[in-house]
Write a protein that holds these residues in place. Sequence first.
Motif, PDB file in Angstrom:
ATOM      1  N   MET A   1     -24.579 -13.403 -30.470  1.00 36.45           N
ATOM      2  CA  MET A   1     -25.926 -13.919 -30.725  1.00 36.45           C
ATOM      3  C   MET A   1     -26.858 -13.602 -29.554  1.00 36.45           C
ATOM      4  O   MET A   1     -27.980 -13.151 -29.750  1.00 36.45           O
ATOM      5  CB  MET A   1     -25.898 -15.432 -30.972  1.00 36.45           C
ATOM      6  CG  MET A   1     -25.162 -15.858 -32.239  1.00 36.45           C
ATOM      7  SD  MET A   1     -25.952 -15.298 -33.775  1.00 36.45           S
ATOM      8  CE  MET A   1     -24.885 -13.921 -34.214  1.00 36.45           C
TER       9      MET A   1
ATOM     10  N   LYS B   1     -33.260 -17.349 -38.248  1.00 38.29           N
ATOM     11  CA  LYS B   1     -32.639 -18.228 -37.262  1.00 38.29           C
ATOM     12  C   LYS B   1     -31.244 -18.592 -37.743  1.00 38.29           C
ATOM     13  O   LYS B   1     -30.980 -18.657 -38.942  1.00 38.29           O
ATOM     14  CB  LYS B   1     -33.485 -19.471 -37.076  1.00 38.29           C
ATOM     15  CG  LYS B   1     -34.853 -19.143 -36.509  1.00 38.29           C
ATOM     16  CD  LYS B   1     -35.714 -20.370 -36.369  1.00 38.29           C
ATOM     17  CE  LYS B   1     -37.070 -19.942 -35.815  1.00 38.29           C
ATOM     18  NZ  LYS B   1     -37.934 -21.079 -35.538  1.00 38.29           N
ATOM     19  N   VAL B   2     -30.346 -18.856 -36.795  1.00 38.97           N
ATOM     20  CA  VAL B   2     -28.948 -19.142 -37.109  1.00 38.97           C
ATOM     21  C   VAL B   2     -28.578 -20.516 -36.566  1.00 38.97           C
ATOM     22  O   VAL B   2     -28.901 -20.851 -35.425  1.00 38.97           O
ATOM     23  CB  VAL B   2     -28.024 -18.065 -36.491  1.00 38.97           C
ATOM     24  CG1 VAL B   2     -26.564 -18.439 -36.643  1.00 38.97           C
ATOM     25  CG2 VAL B   2     -28.297 -16.705 -37.125  1.00 38.97           C
TER      26      VAL B   2
ATOM     27  N   TRP C   1     -30.756 -18.712 -32.106  1.00 34.77           N
ATOM     28  CA  TRP C   1     -29.572 -19.390 -32.633  1.00 34.77           C
ATOM     29  C   TRP C   1     -29.349 -20.732 -31.960  1.00 34.77           C
ATOM     30  O   TRP C   1     -29.796 -20.982 -30.846  1.00 34.77           O
ATOM     31  CB  TRP C   1     -28.327 -18.517 -32.471  1.00 34.77           C
ATOM     32  CG  TRP C   1     -27.973 -18.229 -31.040  1.00 34.77           C
ATOM     33  CD1 TRP C   1     -28.584 -17.340 -30.198  1.00 34.77           C
ATOM     34  CD2 TRP C   1     -26.933 -18.833 -30.276  1.00 34.77           C
ATOM     35  NE1 TRP C   1     -27.979 -17.361 -28.972  1.00 34.77           N
ATOM     36  CE2 TRP C   1     -26.965 -18.268 -28.984  1.00 34.77           C
ATOM     37  CE3 TRP C   1     -25.972 -19.800 -30.557  1.00 34.77           C
ATOM     38  CZ2 TRP C   1     -26.077 -18.633 -27.989  1.00 34.77           C
ATOM     39  CZ3 TRP C   1     -25.090 -20.156 -29.564  1.00 34.77           C
ATOM     40  CH2 TRP C   1     -25.146 -19.572 -28.293  1.00 34.77           C
TER      41      TRP C   1
END
Length: 100
Positions: A45, A21-22, A52
């Motif tokens: 993304m 995950k970002v 994200w």
Amino acid sequence: MSFHGGLDTPTPEDAKNIKGKVLALHGGDDPFVPTKQVEAFQVEMRNGGVDWQFFTYGGAVHGFTNPEAGNDNSKGAAYNEKADRRSWEDMRVFFAETLK
């Protein structure tokens, strides 16, 4: 995770390889990361199918979590106590969710 980081990449198609995950925490008035770069990051993304999150802190410039950056936004990098506190809390929530 990125605190007031650069968001550009020479190979946006590589986002499809991101498995984690970002979280990006960004100063809304950061002169070093133009709106076009923010938009390109978000498209990257989405196109990569990444999980994200992106938070923008109004009135904050580059380096908003660094008290040693001073408090003069006109220099492009400056500490912003409110953005620092909010981004720290957003990071804590992100960790609570992802590190279960």
